[in-house]
Scaffold this motif. Structure first.
Motif, mmCIF file in Angstrom:
data_model
loop_
_atom_site.group_PDB
_atom_site.id
_atom_site.type_symbol
_atom_site.label_atom_id
_atom_site.label_comp_id
_atom_site.label_asym_id
_atom_site.label_seq_id
_atom_site.Cartn_x
_atom_site.Cartn_y
_atom_site.Cartn_z
ATOM 1 N N LEU A 251 0.827 -1.213 0.000
ATOM 2 C CA LEU A 251 0.000 0.000 0.000
ATOM 3 C C LEU A 251 0.859 1.259 0.000
ATOM 4 O O LEU A 251 1.912 1.288 0.643
ATOM 5 C CB LEU A 251 -0.898 0.002 1.247
ATOM 6 N N PRO A 252 0.388 2.333 -0.673
ATOM 7 C CA PRO A 252 1.160 3.577 -0.691
ATOM 8 C C PRO A 252 0.896 4.420 0.564
ATOM 9 O O PRO A 252 0.277 5.470 0.501
ATOM 10 C CB PRO A 252 0.639 4.279 -1.946
ATOM 11 N N LEU A 253 1.342 3.911 1.709
ATOM 12 C CA LEU A 253 1.118 4.618 2.984
ATOM 13 C C LEU A 253 2.449 4.815 3.677
ATOM 14 O O LEU A 253 3.264 3.892 3.704
ATOM 15 C CB LEU A 253 0.247 3.761 3.916
ATOM 16 N N SER A 254 2.657 6.000 4.240
ATOM 17 C CA SER A 254 3.845 6.142 5.088
ATOM 18 C C SER A 254 3.401 6.754 6.417
ATOM 19 O O SER A 254 2.563 7.661 6.458
ATOM 20 C CB SER A 254 4.912 7.000 4.409
ATOM 21 N N CYS A 255 3.961 6.212 7.494
ATOM 22 C CA CYS A 255 3.524 6.627 8.833
ATOM 23 C C CYS A 255 4.509 7.610 9.455
ATOM 24 O O CYS A 255 5.722 7.454 9.332
ATOM 25 C CB CYS A 255 3.393 5.407 9.737
ATOM 26 N N HIS A 256 3.954 8.622 10.104
ATOM 27 C CA HIS A 256 4.759 9.645 10.783
ATOM 28 C C HIS A 256 4.136 9.926 12.151
ATOM 29 O O HIS A 256 2.921 9.814 12.314
ATOM 30 C CB HIS A 256 4.706 10.977 10.011
ATOM 31 N N PRO A 257 4.960 10.394 13.092
ATOM 32 C CA PRO A 257 4.368 10.898 14.338
ATOM 33 C C PRO A 257 3.734 12.267 14.088
ATOM 34 O O PRO A 257 4.244 13.052 13.282
ATOM 35 C CB PRO A 257 5.570 11.062 15.279
ATOM 36 N N ASP A 340 -1.111 7.940 9.097
ATOM 37 C CA ASP A 340 -0.812 7.131 7.894
ATOM 38 C C ASP A 340 -1.157 7.970 6.663
ATOM 39 O O ASP A 340 -2.313 8.221 6.377
ATOM 40 C CB ASP A 340 -1.613 5.824 7.929
ATOM 41 N N ILE A 341 -0.117 8.373 5.933
ATOM 42 C CA ILE A 341 -0.326 9.379 4.879
ATOM 43 C C ILE A 341 -0.117 8.768 3.491
ATOM 44 O O ILE A 341 0.850 8.047 3.256
ATOM 45 C CB ILE A 341 0.614 10.580 5.102
ATOM 46 N N THR A 342 -1.045 9.086 2.576
ATOM 47 C CA THR A 342 -0.929 8.627 1.184
ATOM 48 C C THR A 342 -0.228 9.723 0.372
ATOM 49 O O THR A 342 -0.129 10.866 0.823
ATOM 50 C CB THR A 342 -2.330 8.403 0.566
ATOM 51 N N PRO A 343 0.185 9.402 -0.853
ATOM 52 C CA PRO A 343 0.869 10.418 -1.664
ATOM 53 C C PRO A 343 0.008 11.649 -1.966
ATOM 54 O O PRO A 343 0.543 12.733 -2.190
ATOM 55 C CB PRO A 343 1.209 9.674 -2.959
ATOM 56 N N ASP A 344 -1.332 11.527 -1.982
ATOM 57 C CA ASP A 344 -2.155 12.705 -2.283
ATOM 58 C C ASP A 344 -2.895 13.232 -1.043
ATOM 59 O O ASP A 344 -3.803 14.065 -1.165
ATOM 60 C CB ASP A 344 -3.138 12.440 -3.433
ATOM 61 N N ALA A 345 -2.514 12.752 0.138
ATOM 62 C CA ALA A 345 -3.134 13.198 1.396
ATOM 63 C C ALA A 345 -4.645 12.977 1.400
ATOM 64 O O ALA A 345 -5.398 13.729 2.024
ATOM 65 C CB ALA A 345 -2.811 14.669 1.701
ATOM 66 N N GLY A 362 -5.285 5.682 5.524
ATOM 67 C CA GLY A 362 -4.693 6.845 4.858
ATOM 68 C C GLY A 362 -5.381 8.163 5.156
ATOM 69 O O GLY A 362 -5.222 9.126 4.416
ATOM 70 N N TRP A 363 -6.105 8.224 6.269
ATOM 71 C CA TRP A 363 -6.752 9.501 6.624
ATOM 72 C C TRP A 363 -5.740 10.492 7.179
ATOM 73 O O TRP A 363 -6.047 11.667 7.375
ATOM 74 C CB TRP A 363 -7.899 9.272 7.621
ATOM 75 N N GLU A 407 -4.804 16.909 -1.753
ATOM 76 C CA GLU A 407 -5.357 17.741 -0.679
ATOM 77 C C GLU A 407 -4.288 18.150 0.330
ATOM 78 O O GLU A 407 -4.615 18.505 1.467
ATOM 79 C CB GLU A 407 -6.507 17.020 0.032
ATOM 80 N N HIS A 408 -3.017 18.131 -0.044
ATOM 81 C CA HIS A 408 -1.976 18.544 0.908
ATOM 82 C C HIS A 408 -2.236 19.971 1.406
ATOM 83 O O HIS A 408 -2.050 20.263 2.581
ATOM 84 C CB HIS A 408 -0.589 18.457 0.267
ATOM 85 N N GLY A 409 -2.703 20.843 0.503
ATOM 86 C CA GLY A 409 -2.891 22.245 0.863
ATOM 87 C C GLY A 409 -4.007 22.458 1.870
ATOM 88 O O GLY A 409 -3.918 23.336 2.728
ATOM 89 N N ALA A 410 -5.089 21.652 1.776
ATOM 90 C CA ALA A 410 -6.238 21.855 2.671
ATOM 91 C C ALA A 410 -6.146 20.982 3.909
ATOM 92 O O ALA A 410 -7.037 20.996 4.756
ATOM 93 C CB ALA A 410 -7.534 21.559 1.926
ATOM 94 N N ALA A 411 -5.056 20.216 4.022
ATOM 95 C CA ALA A 411 -4.973 19.245 5.116
ATOM 96 C C ALA A 411 -4.942 19.938 6.485
ATOM 97 O O ALA A 411 -5.239 19.307 7.493
ATOM 98 C CB ALA A 411 -3.746 18.363 4.948
ATOM 99 N N GLY A 412 -4.595 21.184 6.518
ATOM 100 C CA GLY A 412 -4.637 21.911 7.795
ATOM 101 C C GLY A 412 -3.361 21.731 8.591
ATOM 102 O O GLY A 412 -3.078 22.479 9.511
ATOM 103 N N VAL A 413 -2.578 20.733 8.235
ATOM 104 C CA VAL A 413 -1.356 20.417 8.964
ATOM 105 C C VAL A 413 -0.295 20.157 7.903
ATOM 106 O O VAL A 413 -0.543 19.415 6.968
ATOM 107 C CB VAL A 413 -1.594 19.133 9.796
ATOM 108 N N ALA A 414 0.875 20.759 8.035
ATOM 109 C CA ALA A 414 1.880 20.593 6.983
ATOM 110 C C ALA A 414 2.446 19.190 6.979
ATOM 111 O O ALA A 414 2.714 18.626 8.022
ATOM 112 C CB ALA A 414 2.992 21.605 7.205
ATOM 113 N N HIS A 415 2.552 18.591 5.760
ATOM 114 C CA HIS A 415 3.345 17.371 5.649
ATOM 115 C C HIS A 415 4.291 17.511 4.485
ATOM 116 O O HIS A 415 4.015 18.141 3.551
ATOM 117 C CB HIS A 415 2.581 16.088 5.410
#
Ligand code: FAD
Ligand code: PYC
Length: 415
Positions: A251-257, A340-345, A362-363, A407-415
């Motif tokens: 799956l195209p998911l990467s996990c971050h704190p 858990d972040i996908t390439p398109d957020a 991926g939410w 939706e990286h821009g509207a995510a409200g939190v920078a990734h």
């Protein structure tokens, strides 16, 4: 137990003793028609809507720990639907509408408070991005307004709108129907309502392996023994890739704190939610009085539930820029969750190449607000073995066809 005014009054007379359990704990049966793995907000909501809207019986939710100790308990509870693209604003708006009736629907007060969410602009590019999103929202029938710093100052008096600040505020967008909800109450409300409809909630039950036969799900190996099913829904955020690996799905998911922290309780001082992507922080105040503060993800991949000190240091600095009045407030607690972040957020809500295996993941940094909407459309997808209309754009195939929804821009939190 109904949480109506009469029962609250009666229990009050007995000093709130002898409240019955909010949900029932069950032993693991030998088989279920549908198994939902993950007792976070989305897993419990999926089980509830399967039982309440799609008439599925014989459902279990398997949770490796205690329900509601994952991200649903670790998030900062912002609920809004002002995303940029049609596909995402549609699913988040569906969710927001469900939030508006949720306490009544579940028979449990989830303390949804529509206190508005403001997004600040500090430079010309911010203004352009907010105006673009505002126009897109209005075209999709989603409430949104652009306001001036003077209007903002009237609405949020302690915000530093001085023109001589380091990053002066040039304007803001506001969604007035947006707000916050109480995370524990959301978990317990869904668990309560699902349990009432006969869903088995099984805690301390880790799913370790998925077994298939002729490319169909047949059984699970869990820490409490084997259990049969032919419909399996994975809703395990950071645990998704490991479980999907057991049936050779990558799956195209990467996990971050992602970190957050809260202050000592204060008297009411901030009755709304303020977000700034440029100085990089957001803040609201809980009903208890704590200031709830967060910022962007820690940039490395990982499953740590603590995070790095420099991220919150930067975050605290950003909040003091916006609200100098909070510079002497003491902070009480800090923590992190695993996002858990996908390439398109954007999320994955999808059938898979294995029959009977459905994935909801991926939410990333923004899934709390989606809990009701995600649960509803995922439940429909599972019950009908066909994607719900609002879930279709979030199928896994988009990473092959290239139909991504950025939706990286509207995510409200920078990734
Ligand atoms: P979780 O609560 O993580 O549920 C997944 C469950 O699966 C867990 O309970 C876990 O124990 C269980 N599990 C995992 N593996 C297994 C297994 N093998 N077997 C059985 N069970 C398993 N979103 C917003 O919309 N607004 C916000 O303001 C916001 N702020 C955030 C702030 C922070 C600090 C963080 C970390 C996240 C934030 N989010 C926010 C994102 C949001 O929290 C998540 O997107 C959302 O909670 C994920 O869905 P969930 O509640 O189902 O996840
Ligand atoms: O998605 O609005 C959001 C959000 C705010 C903080 C974390 N996520």
């Amino acid at each position: 137990m109904n949480y109506n005014i009469w029962n609250l009054f009666k229990k009050g007379l007995s000093e709130n003793s002898r409240w019955p359990a909010i949900w029932n704990n069950h032993e693991l049966n030998k088989s279920y028609d549908v198994i939902v793995v993950g007792g976070g907000g989305h897993g419990l909501a999926t089980a509830y809507y399967l039982a309440s809207r799609y008439n599925v019986k014989n459902i279990a939710v398997l949770e490796k720990s205690i329900i509601g100790l994952g991200n649903v308990a670790r998030n900062t509870t912002i609920v809004r639907s002002n995303y940029l693209w049609d596909e995402s604003s549609a699913i988040y708006e569906h969710s927001l509408k469900l939030w508006e009736g949720l306490s009544k629907d579940l028979g449990y007060n989830v303390m949804f408070s529509q206190r508005a969410v403001y997004s600040l602009a500090h430079n010309l590019q911010d203004i352009r991005a907010l105006e673009r999103r505002n126009n897109a929202n209005l075209l999709n029938g989603i409430d949104s307004e652009i306001i001036t710093p003077e209007q903002l100052k009237k609405q949020v008096p302690y915000l530093n709108t001085s023109k001589s600040s380091r990053y002066p505020i040039l304007g803001a967008s506001v969604q007035k129907r947006a707000g916050v909800a109480r995370h524990d109450a959301v978990t317990w409300g869904y668990a309560h309502a699902a349990s009432k409809l006969g869903v088995h909630i099984i805690q301390n039950c880790e799913v370790q392996q998925i077994i298939t036969q002729n490319n169909r799900v047949t059984k699970l190996i869990t820490s409490k023994g084997d259990v049969k099913t032919d419909k399996l829904a994975l809703v395990v955020t950071g645990g998704t890739t490991q479980l999907a690996d057991t049936v050779n799905i990558r799956l195209p998911l990467s996990c971050h704190p992602l970190q957050a922290f809260v202050s000592e309780p204060l008297k009411p001082i901030l009755d709304t939610v303020i977000m700034s992507n440029a100085v990089h922080g957001y803040i609201s105040q809980t009903n208890k009085g704590d200031l709830v503060i967060g910022a962007g993800i820690d940039s490395y991949n990982g499953f740590s539930q603590r995070g790095s000190p420099h991220v919150i240091e930067h975050n605290a600095r950003a909040i003091v820029e916006l609200f100098p009045v909070f510079s002497r407030v003491r902070m009480n607690r800090q923590w992190a969750g695993t996002v858990d972040i996908t390439p398109d957020a954007c999320p994955i809500i999808s059938k898979t190449k294995v029959s009977g295996l459905y994935i909801n993941a991926g939410w990333g940094t923004g899934g709390f607000k989606a809990t009701p909407g995600s649960g509803d459309v995922f439940a429909a997808t599972i019950a009908n073995d066909h994607p719900h209309e609002l879930a279709k754009p979030f199928d896994l195939s988009r990473f092959v066809t290239g139909h991504k929804i950025d939706e990286h821009g509207a995510a409200g939190v920078a990734h």
